[in-house]
Design a protein around this motif. Structure first.
Motif, mmCIF file in Angstrom:
data_model
loop_
_atom_site.group_PDB
_atom_site.id
_atom_site.type_symbol
_atom_site.label_atom_id
_atom_site.label_comp_id
_atom_site.label_asym_id
_atom_site.label_seq_id
_atom_site.Cartn_x
_atom_site.Cartn_y
_atom_site.Cartn_z
ATOM 1 N N ASP A 60 15.792 27.882 -0.939
ATOM 2 C CA ASP A 60 16.837 27.463 -0.004
ATOM 3 C C ASP A 60 18.194 28.026 -0.424
ATOM 4 O O ASP A 60 19.133 27.297 -0.724
ATOM 5 N N ARG A 61 18.257 29.330 -0.406
ATOM 6 C CA ARG A 61 19.453 30.049 -0.848
ATOM 7 C C ARG A 61 20.107 30.759 0.327
ATOM 8 O O ARG A 61 19.542 30.876 1.398
ATOM 9 N N LEU A 62 21.298 31.274 0.054
ATOM 10 C CA LEU A 62 22.018 32.077 1.026
ATOM 11 C C LEU A 62 21.974 33.535 0.609
ATOM 12 O O LEU A 62 21.714 33.853 -0.548
ATOM 13 N N GLN A 86 20.651 33.015 5.932
ATOM 14 C CA GLN A 86 19.595 32.442 5.100
ATOM 15 C C GLN A 86 18.918 33.556 4.314
ATOM 16 O O GLN A 86 18.703 34.656 4.838
ATOM 17 N N SER A 90 13.961 31.007 3.186
ATOM 18 C CA SER A 90 14.802 29.823 2.991
ATOM 19 C C SER A 90 14.578 28.813 4.100
ATOM 20 O O SER A 90 14.323 29.157 5.247
ATOM 21 N N VAL A 93 19.855 25.205 5.543
ATOM 22 C CA VAL A 93 20.925 25.084 4.554
ATOM 23 C C VAL A 93 22.153 24.495 5.244
ATOM 24 O O VAL A 93 22.707 25.091 6.169
ATOM 25 N N ASP A 94 22.582 23.322 4.792
ATOM 26 C CA ASP A 94 23.751 22.641 5.336
ATOM 27 C C ASP A 94 24.953 22.954 4.444
ATOM 28 O O ASP A 94 25.034 22.478 3.311
ATOM 29 N N LEU A 95 25.884 23.763 4.960
ATOM 30 C CA LEU A 95 27.028 24.179 4.153
ATOM 31 C C LEU A 95 28.023 23.055 3.917
ATOM 32 O O LEU A 95 28.816 23.119 2.973
ATOM 33 N N ALA A 98 27.338 21.779 0.538
ATOM 34 C CA ALA A 98 27.346 22.755 -0.553
ATOM 35 C C ALA A 98 28.607 22.597 -1.393
ATOM 36 O O ALA A 98 29.628 22.081 -0.925
ATOM 37 N N ASN A 171 26.331 26.660 -4.361
ATOM 38 C CA ASN A 171 25.245 25.753 -4.739
ATOM 39 C C ASN A 171 24.891 24.878 -3.537
ATOM 40 O O ASN A 171 25.716 24.087 -3.085
ATOM 41 N N THR A 172 23.664 25.024 -3.035
ATOM 42 C CA THR A 172 23.231 24.227 -1.888
ATOM 43 C C THR A 172 22.763 22.858 -2.358
ATOM 44 O O THR A 172 22.576 22.620 -3.552
ATOM 45 N N SER A 174 19.928 21.477 -2.203
ATOM 46 C CA SER A 174 18.617 21.484 -2.860
ATOM 47 C C SER A 174 18.694 21.959 -4.308
ATOM 48 O O SER A 174 17.730 21.857 -5.046
#
Length: 196
Positions: A60-62, A86, A90, A93-95, A98, A171-172, A174
């Protein structure tokens, strides 16, 4: 007076005793099997949950698409925009959840999203391309968001000069981390915007 026990009666008593011992062994084995099955089920669900969390931390990265800087009147970079999508494989992802570590010439800063109820220097997001209109959640491989840093904002690190290097760690929620490193060009004269 005296009772005489025949061989047949003795064998019957021994047979009943053996049967009782056998039934007791079967009961103990059944209880032990039940405990083992319950333990195995618990361990399986724990392992599955741990595996999913570990997978999220990795996947779950960007992914950085492009990083640009806006040059101000002083000939320094006053704003930085990092366009992200994404990473392959992934999940959502909710920014807004983050946190970002900005490591630059003026030190290290930890930023939260402008929607978070936190004080200090914050980052904002804007939509470049989005399938569902949500301006903080990347949930499709085609989604593109800008993460915007106003370097001259209150509590910000100040503008970037020529040749200065910055590392940004996103850093997300997750636990996955995306690291982006960029350097300002050696000459910013006469430019309004630069690719970093």
């Amino acid at each position: 007076m005296f009772e005489f026990i025949t061989d047949e009666e003795e064998r019957g008593q021994v047979g009943i005793g053996t049967l009782i011992v056998f039934i007791a062994m079967v009961l103990v084995a059944a209880i032990a099997a039940g405990v083992l099955i319950n333990t195995a089920g618990f361990l399986q669900s724990s392992a599955q949950e741990t595996g999913e969390q570990s997978s999220s931390q990795v996947s779950d990265r960007l992914q950085e698409v492009v990083t640009t800087g806006t040059v101000g009147n002083e000939g320094t970079i006053e704003k930085v925009n990092v366009t992200v999508s994404q990473a392959p494989g992934s999940g959502e992802v909710d920014l807004s959840n983050a946190t970002i570590n900005w490591i630059g010439p003026s030190g290290t800063h930890t930023l939260t999203h402008e929607n978070a109820d936190e004080s200090g220097w914050q980052f904002s997001t804007s939509i470049v391309k989005n399938t569902d209109g949500n301006n903080v959640v990347l949930n499709d491989p085609d989604d593109r968001f800008n993460i915007e840093f106003d370097l001259t904002a209150t509590n910000g690190p100040g503008a970037l000069g020529e040749g200065q290097t910055v590392t940004v760690k996103i850093n997300t929620m997750s636990g996955a981390t995306t690291t982006i490193r960029f350097t300002a060009p050696q000459s910013l004269d006469g430019k309004d915007a630069v690719e970093l």
